[in-house]
Structure formats: C-alpha cells, structure tokens
Design an enzyme around this catalytic site. Structure first.
Site, PDB file in Angstrom:
ATOM      1  N   SER A 237       1.007  -0.711  -0.004  1.00 49.83           N
ATOM      2  CA  SER A 237       0.009   0.368  -0.238  1.00 49.83           C
ATOM      3  C   SER A 237       1.115   1.219   0.136  1.00 49.83           C
ATOM      4  O   SER A 237       1.907   1.533   0.261  1.00 49.83           O
ATOM      5  CB  SER A 237      -1.016   0.104   1.427  1.00 49.83           C
ATOM      6  OG  SER A 237      -0.073   0.379   2.366  1.00 49.83           O
ATOM      7  N   LYS A 238       0.232   2.042   0.096  1.00 50.80           N
ATOM      8  CA  LYS A 238       1.090   3.329   0.031  1.00 50.80           C
ATOM      9  C   LYS A 238       2.073   3.667   0.843  1.00 50.80           C
ATOM     10  O   LYS A 238       2.842   4.124   1.074  1.00 50.80           O
ATOM     11  CB  LYS A 238      -0.031   4.850   0.058  1.00 50.80           C
ATOM     12  CG  LYS A 238      -0.630   5.089  -0.737  1.00 50.80           C
ATOM     13  CD  LYS A 238      -1.373   6.511  -1.402  1.00 50.80           C
ATOM     14  CE  LYS A 238      -1.582   7.200  -2.385  1.00 50.80           C
ATOM     15  NZ  LYS A 238      -3.409   6.917  -2.133  1.00 50.80           N
ATOM     16  N   ARG A 239       1.408   3.512   2.058  1.00 48.53           N
ATOM     17  CA  ARG A 239       2.751   3.266   3.293  1.00 48.53           C
ATOM     18  C   ARG A 239       4.091   2.429   2.830  1.00 48.53           C
ATOM     19  O   ARG A 239       5.032   3.392   3.475  1.00 48.53           O
ATOM     20  CB  ARG A 239       2.539   3.183   4.137  1.00 48.53           C
ATOM     21  CG  ARG A 239       1.963   1.913   4.766  1.00 48.53           C
ATOM     22  CD  ARG A 239       0.688   1.877   6.347  1.00 48.53           C
ATOM     23  NE  ARG A 239       0.526   0.554   5.347  1.00 48.53           N
ATOM     24  CZ  ARG A 239       1.191  -0.689   6.380  1.00 48.53           C
ATOM     25  NH1 ARG A 239       2.521  -0.623   7.107  1.00 48.53           N
ATOM     26  NH2 ARG A 239       0.816  -1.244   6.404  1.00 48.53           N
ATOM     27  N   GLY A 241       5.457   3.110   0.469  1.00 45.24           N
ATOM     28  CA  GLY A 241       6.430   4.025  -1.081  1.00 45.24           C
ATOM     29  C   GLY A 241       5.190   4.251  -2.287  1.00 45.24           C
ATOM     30  O   GLY A 241       3.772   3.691  -2.210  1.00 45.24           O
TER      31      GLY A 241
END
Ligand code: GLU
Length: 473
Positions: A237-239, A241
């Site tokens: 996920s976005k966390r 990167g």
C-alpha cells in the site's frame, strides 16, 4: 480456439502496480498465444468510479505499452444487457425476488455468528414468489448440492461445496446489477477464454461459475495471481512507498524497467533477470507464476532501472528524458543535442530525474555552486590555472575532446600542477558541481562560449571570496 483475456479494472483510483502486473500477465498470455487482450472498465459503482480514474488507467497502460485489441468497454453502457440476463434467469426460475428486510438479515447474521457459523443467506424467499411490486432484490438460486471444481492454472485444483455458497444478490433494490453478475455476463459476451486476475477474487469464482452454468455459457479457465506484499509482509500500500504506475514515470523510471520488474515479481524463467518484451512473450507461462505472494522491492526496481538506462538506445532515453527536462523548464534546443548528453550520462544516472538534473548545466547556467565543491575547488590557488585555461581555450582551434584534453594537460604541465588541481576547478566552474562526466567530453558538448563565460564567472567568484576574506580578517 483464439485465446481471449481481459483486464477489468474498477476506475476508483490510479493504476496500481499490482493491477498493472495482472494486466501484464493477461497481455503476455494473449500475445504469446496469438490471442486478443480486452480492456473492460468496471464502472458500475457510480459513487466511486470517476472519469479521472479511467484516464489514469488508460494513461498508465499506454505508458507501459500494454495495448489492448478490443475496448475499452464500459459496464455502464451495458445495463440493458444485464437486465436481459437477469430477466432470463428469473423466467427460468434460476433467480428469485427476495424482500427480506435489513432487520431480518441482520438478525439472521447475528444468530449465525453466535452459533459460530459462517454468515449466509438462509433461502427464506426462495419459494415465496415475492411480488415485483414489493421492494426487493434479486438473488441467484445457487445449487444446494454438489460442488464446484476449479482447475486454477496457478493454484491448481480448488474444490468448493455448494453447501458453502449462498444465494447471492445479482440485482440490488435500486435495480443496479452486482459485480458477480456483470463480470459473468461480460466474460461470456466478450468470449473470454482465460480469466487472469488477482486472488482477492478467488471466493467469487465458484459463484461466477455457477451463474455461467445456469446460463449455459462456457466456463473460462481461471488463473488467480497472488498478491503483492510490502517489505513488512502486509499488503502493498501507499505506506510502503509509491504504488501508482504513473508515479514511477514521474520519478524517472523507464516503462521497460517497470515492466521487467513486474514480470519478475512472482514469475521466473531460470535465473534470468533482464527480459526484453519479446523474451517475456516467448518465455511467459502461467504455470511458472508463484503460488505464494511476492514482496515488492524498490531497490531492485531501481537497480533494474539503472540497467535499462545504461543499455537502452540513447535516442530512446532522450525521448523519455524530454518530459523530465520540461519539468525543469529546460528547452533542449538551447544546448547540445540531447542524445549526445544522454550518451555521456547513461552510466551515471539511475533515474531520468537524476539524469535531467545532471544534464541541466548543459542548457542553463546553474544558480549556485554546490557549496562543498566551491569551497574546496574555487579557492585563490585555483585562480592561476583557471586564467591559464581561459587563455588557452579561447585560442583553441579545434573544439574536440582530444584537443580539449591536450589543452588541459598542457596547462597543468606548464604550471607544474597535478591534473586534479587544474581539472577540479574547471569542473566546478563549468558544471557547478564536484562530479561530472569526463571534462573533455563535457566541454566538447558545452561549447566554447558557455565554457569561457563560466570560467569568467568562477574567476569573479574567487575574487569576491578573496575580498570577503580580506574584509573579515
Ligand atoms: N473489477 C475488479 C477489480 O478491479 C476485477 C474483476 C475481475 O477481474 O474479475 O478488482
């Protein structure tokens, strides 16, 4: 039989690297077998689907070179067809109206949970002949006996008992068809032979097969691709990167590097790491896709990108580099041919953003010197070699790398200085930095005018520095 595969994104965000990998596998499989690759936009969720997202998906696929043979088809254009199929199922008694209230369903669920059973619809309306005038949903009459066998091309055989499946809703009370119905109708109408998709859909597959059977439609083959994890083992996920394909473009990745990374993420062909698209098509086999999830490794992607920057055709790199130069407001017409600059920088940059940054001084005067480089190399002792260089370079006849090299060595020799004492001030003077490609090639591309102007600028800088020092002591 012509192989037909599809990519069926829901346009609720950007094109995710996971989606892109699924699309790539579908595309490769179609290309390998001389088949067709179809793009279908699953936009029936009107509250979450957006036109921007459709554009982002199309843009991402174009950038990656995943061209489709048919489509994009939009599910919102096909409501009449879904209605027709739902009507047929109703008429044949393969679906029925259900008027169970939310309260009844909530209570049912609570009781089942209390008994530690899997929550499922109990078939209350199956034989109640609910009137079409009452508010209702439509449910598919799932078989109660037997089992569904899926010979998944990646996971192998999966058997699901029909007793575990309930009568799923195929049309909501507002009249809109549900995901499992639309996918089935589309896969059927579009003649899809191989459904290659993320394994988050694996629980839907037996339900979809039952609906296909009820419609007398052929059952495609299925291949469920395992998910992609971040380095901490949780779903990517976005966390972790960047996860958007276009973000990688913006960060200066080459589409071929990202494709190469994605094909290897969960698939292998011996020990080979670098694959041209033709090789991917030649070697790709669904059977060689890993059953286990894969871990996204940004360092490896960066490494691959660097390999591609080093080896790709300079003209191709220059083409991909241009928008990044544009980002920095640089007009490549104001300096040397971009292809020549690329050749000089190919070994030195791991992204196109880095390359654009390194290329900037060829086209535009830098604003400031790199502080450390200026401090170490634009000192009073550099004045003499820079003045000597300026004089020699102003008179140089052939502005070629060989002649430039000879001039620089000649100045060092004449002044009895080591090459570094001459070369480093010159490097900082022309590039503003402590590191640049070889000086002879750099100056050759930069040209006489810019070179001399920058030496003058460096000499002024040194003078100013001396004046400042005199004042403070
Ligand atoms: N639209 C679904 C999704 O984006 C994919 C459906 C499918 O591939 O069957 O998750």
């Amino acid at each position: 039989m012509t192989i037909r595969t599809r990519f069926a994104p829901s346009p609720t965000g950007y094109l995710h690297v996971g989606g892109a990998r699924t699309a790539l596998y579908s595309w490769l499989f179609a290309r390998k077998h001389g088949g067709k690759f179809i793009l279908r936009i699953e936009d029936t969720d009107l509250t979450r689907s957006t036109a921007e997202s459709v554009n982002a998906i199309l843009e991402g696929m174009t950038w990656l070179g995943l061209e489709y043979d048919e489509g994009p088809f939009y599910q919102t254009d096909r409501f009449a067809r879904y209605d027709e199929v739902i009507r047929k199922l109703l008429d044949e008694g393969k679906a029925y109206r259900c008027s169970c209230s939310k309260e009844r369903l909530d209570k049912l669920r609570e009781e089942q949970m209390a008994r530690k059973e899997k929550p499922r619809y109990d078939g209350y309306c199956r034989n109640r002949d609910v009137s079409p005038d009452e508010p209702h949903v439509i449910r598919f009459r799932n078989p109660t006996e037997g089992e569904v066998i899926i010979d998944d091309l990646i996971r192998g055989r999966i058997i699901v008992s029909n007793r575990e499946l309930d009568d799923l809703i195929i049309r909501r009370s507002d009249g809109s068809p549900t995901y499992n119905l639309t996918v089935v109708v589309d896969d059927w109408d579009m003649g899809i032979t191989h459904v290659i998709r993320g394994d988050d859909h694996i629980n839907n597959t037996p339900r979809q097969i039952n609906i296909l059977k009820a419609l007398g439609a052929p059952i495609p083959k299925y291949a469920h691709v395992p998910m992609i994890l971040g380095e901490d083992g949780s779903r990517l996920s976005k966390r972790h990167g960047a996860t958007s394909v276009m973000e990688y473009r913006n960060m200066g990745y080459l589409p071929e590097a990202l494709l190469n990374y994605l094909v290897r993420l969960g698939w292998s062909h011996g020990e080979q790491e670098i694959f041209s698209v033709d090789e991917m098509i030649e070697y790709f086999e669904l059977e060689n896709v890993n059953r286990a999830p894969s871990t996204f490794n940004p360092e490896k992607l960066l490494w691959l990108n660097q390999q591609y920057i080093m080896k790709d055709d300079p003209a191709r790199i220059a083409h991909l580099l241009s928008p990044h130069m544009g980002e920095r407001d640089i007009d490549p017409a104001t300096g040397p041919d971009l292809v020549d600059v690329v050749k000089l920088l190919q070994e030195r940059a791991s992204t196109l953003v880095e390359m654009a940054e390194q290329a900037e001084f060829f086209y535009r005067d830098f604003e400031e010197y790199e502080p450390k480089a200026a401090k170490n190399h634009l000192r009073p002792v550099a004045r003499e070699p820079l003045e000597a260089l300026r004089e020699a370079l102003a008179q140089l006849k052939d502005w070629t790398p060989e002649a430039l090299q000879a001039t620089i060595s000649g100045v060092a020799e004449k002044l009895g200085l080591k090459m570094g004492k001459v070369g480093m001030p010159l490097r900082v003077a022309v590039s503003g930095k402590g590191a640049s490609p070889s000086l002879d090639a750099t100056l050759a591309l930069l040209g006489r005018e810019k070179t001399l102007a920058r030496i003058d600028r460096a000499l002024k800088y040194i003078e100013q520095r001396e004046a400042d020092a005199a004042r403070t002591t």
